[in-house]
Design a protein around this motif. Structure first.
Motif, PDB file in Angstrom:
ATOM      1  N   VAL A   1      37.332  65.908 -18.516  1.00  0.00           N
ATOM      2  CA  VAL A   1      37.227  66.166 -19.952  1.00  0.00           C
ATOM      3  C   VAL A   1      37.878  67.510 -20.302  1.00  0.00           C
ATOM      4  O   VAL A   1      38.672  67.607 -21.238  1.00  0.00           O
ATOM      5  N   ILE A   2      37.578  68.533 -19.537  1.00  0.00           N
ATOM      6  CA  ILE A   2      38.151  69.859 -19.809  1.00  0.00           C
ATOM      7  C   ILE A   2      39.662  69.838 -19.623  1.00  0.00           C
ATOM      8  O   ILE A   2      40.409  70.372 -20.443  1.00  0.00           O
ATOM      9  N   GLY A   3      40.130  69.194 -18.549  1.00  0.00           N
ATOM     10  CA  GLY A   3      41.569  69.082 -18.327  1.00  0.00           C
ATOM     11  C   GLY A   3      42.260  68.317 -19.448  1.00  0.00           C
ATOM     12  O   GLY A   3      43.351  68.708 -19.908  1.00  0.00           O
ATOM     13  N   PHE A   4      41.627  67.248 -19.903  1.00  0.00           N
ATOM     14  CA  PHE A   4      42.172  66.457 -20.998  1.00  0.00           C
ATOM     15  C   PHE A   4      42.281  67.298 -22.272  1.00  0.00           C
ATOM     16  O   PHE A   4      43.301  67.289 -22.949  1.00  0.00           O
ATOM     17  N   LEU A   5      41.218  68.031 -22.579  1.00  0.00           N
ATOM     18  CA  LEU A   5      41.218  68.874 -23.780  1.00  0.00           C
ATOM     19  C   LEU A   5      42.268  69.980 -23.695  1.00  0.00           C
ATOM     20  O   LEU A   5      42.965  70.253 -24.669  1.00  0.00           O
ATOM     21  N   LYS A   6      42.397  70.584 -22.538  1.00  0.00           N
ATOM     22  CA  LYS A   6      43.404  71.629 -22.371  1.00  0.00           C
ATOM     23  C   LYS A   6      44.816  71.078 -22.507  1.00  0.00           C
ATOM     24  O   LYS A   6      45.699  71.740 -23.062  1.00  0.00           O
ATOM     25  N   HIS A   7      45.019  69.888 -22.006  1.00  0.00           N
ATOM     26  CA  HIS A   7      46.344  69.268 -22.049  1.00  0.00           C
ATOM     27  C   HIS A   7      46.738  68.851 -23.462  1.00  0.00           C
ATOM     28  O   HIS A   7      47.896  68.888 -23.838  1.00  0.00           O
ATOM     29  N   HIS A   8      45.739  68.442 -24.237  1.00  0.00           N
ATOM     30  CA  HIS A   8      46.012  67.938 -25.570  1.00  0.00           C
ATOM     31  C   HIS A   8      45.535  68.903 -26.633  1.00  0.00           C
ATOM     32  O   HIS A   8      45.576  68.692 -27.783  1.00  0.00           O
TER      33      HIS A   8
ATOM     34  N   GLY B   1      44.238  51.797 -34.405  1.00  0.00           N
ATOM     35  CA  GLY B   1      44.461  52.706 -35.516  1.00  0.00           C
ATOM     36  C   GLY B   1      44.232  54.171 -35.202  1.00  0.00           C
ATOM     37  O   GLY B   1      44.176  54.993 -36.104  1.00  0.00           O
ATOM     38  N   VAL B   2      44.108  54.519 -33.945  1.00  0.00           N
ATOM     39  CA  VAL B   2      43.912  55.914 -33.540  1.00  0.00           C
ATOM     40  C   VAL B   2      45.203  56.383 -32.881  1.00  0.00           C
ATOM     41  O   VAL B   2      45.659  55.783 -31.906  1.00  0.00           O
ATOM     42  N   ASP B   3      45.779  57.450 -33.410  1.00  0.00           N
ATOM     43  CA  ASP B   3      47.009  57.975 -32.846  1.00  0.00           C
ATOM     44  C   ASP B   3      46.774  59.213 -31.991  1.00  0.00           C
ATOM     45  O   ASP B   3      47.685  59.688 -31.328  1.00  0.00           O
ATOM     46  N   ALA B   4      45.569  59.750 -32.032  1.00  0.00           N
ATOM     47  CA  ALA B   4      45.240  60.961 -31.273  1.00  0.00           C
ATOM     48  C   ALA B   4      45.054  60.620 -29.794  1.00  0.00           C
ATOM     49  O   ALA B   4      44.656  59.497 -29.455  1.00  0.00           O
ATOM     50  N   PRO B   5      45.338  61.573 -28.919  1.00  0.00           N
ATOM     51  CA  PRO B   5      45.061  61.354 -27.501  1.00  0.00           C
ATOM     52  C   PRO B   5      43.583  60.992 -27.318  1.00  0.00           C
ATOM     53  O   PRO B   5      42.712  61.583 -27.959  1.00  0.00           O
ATOM     54  N   THR B   6      43.322  60.014 -26.476  1.00  0.00           N
ATOM     55  CA  THR B   6      41.966  59.500 -26.328  1.00  0.00           C
ATOM     56  C   THR B   6      41.603  59.374 -24.857  1.00  0.00           C
ATOM     57  O   THR B   6      42.388  58.860 -24.059  1.00  0.00           O
ATOM     58  N   LEU B   7      40.421  59.842 -24.527  1.00  0.00           N
ATOM     59  CA  LEU B   7      39.876  59.713 -23.180  1.00  0.00           C
ATOM     60  C   LEU B   7      38.581  58.924 -23.280  1.00  0.00           C
ATOM     61  O   LEU B   7      37.693  59.282 -24.046  1.00  0.00           O
ATOM     62  N   LEU B   8      38.487  57.866 -22.513  1.00  0.00           N
ATOM     63  CA  LEU B   8      37.270  57.063 -22.446  1.00  0.00           C
ATOM     64  C   LEU B   8      36.714  57.177 -21.036  1.00  0.00           C
ATOM     65  O   LEU B   8      37.456  57.063 -20.057  1.00  0.00           O
ATOM     66  N   VAL B   9      35.407  57.413 -20.942  1.00  0.00           N
ATOM     67  CA  VAL B   9      34.763  57.597 -19.645  1.00  0.00           C
ATOM     68  C   VAL B   9      33.614  56.603 -19.527  1.00  0.00           C
ATOM     69  O   VAL B   9      32.802  56.468 -20.445  1.00  0.00           O
ATOM     70  N   THR B  10      33.556  55.932 -18.407  1.00  0.00           N
ATOM     71  CA  THR B  10      32.467  55.001 -18.130  1.00  0.00           C
ATOM     72  C   THR B  10      32.164  55.044 -16.641  1.00  0.00           C
ATOM     73  O   THR B  10      32.857  55.712 -15.876  1.00  0.00           O
ATOM     74  N   SER B  11      31.127  54.349 -16.256  1.00  0.00           N
ATOM     75  CA  SER B  11      30.814  54.267 -14.830  1.00  0.00           C
ATOM     76  C   SER B  11      30.924  52.816 -14.376  1.00  0.00           C
ATOM     77  O   SER B  11      30.798  51.879 -15.168  1.00  0.00           O
TER      78      SER B  11
END
Length: 66
Positions: free
Chosen positions: A59-66, A2-12
């Protein structure tokens, strides 16, 4: 999901919650980006750990792109 916004998930790689994060990413049907770093950090510790520069850059690249 149900999320249409660009999404970045980060894990290790060795995070106890990695499988949960990957499962959530899979629910996006390829619409979410997933970054897995070769560490054991969890949550915001990823921003201070050995791969902090990589995580911050993503994260910064993702935010700048979207």
């Amino acid at each position: 999901v149900g999320v249409d916004a660009p999404t970045l998930l980060v894990t290790s790689e060795y995070d106890f919650a990695r499988q949960d994060t990957e499962s959530v990413a899979g629910q996006f049907g390829g619409r979410a980006e997933l970054l897995v770093v070769p560490a054991s950090d969890h949550g915001t510790a990823l921003l201070d750990g050995p791969y902090a520069e990589d995580v911050r850059a993503k994260v910064i690249g993702f935010l700048k792109h979207h």
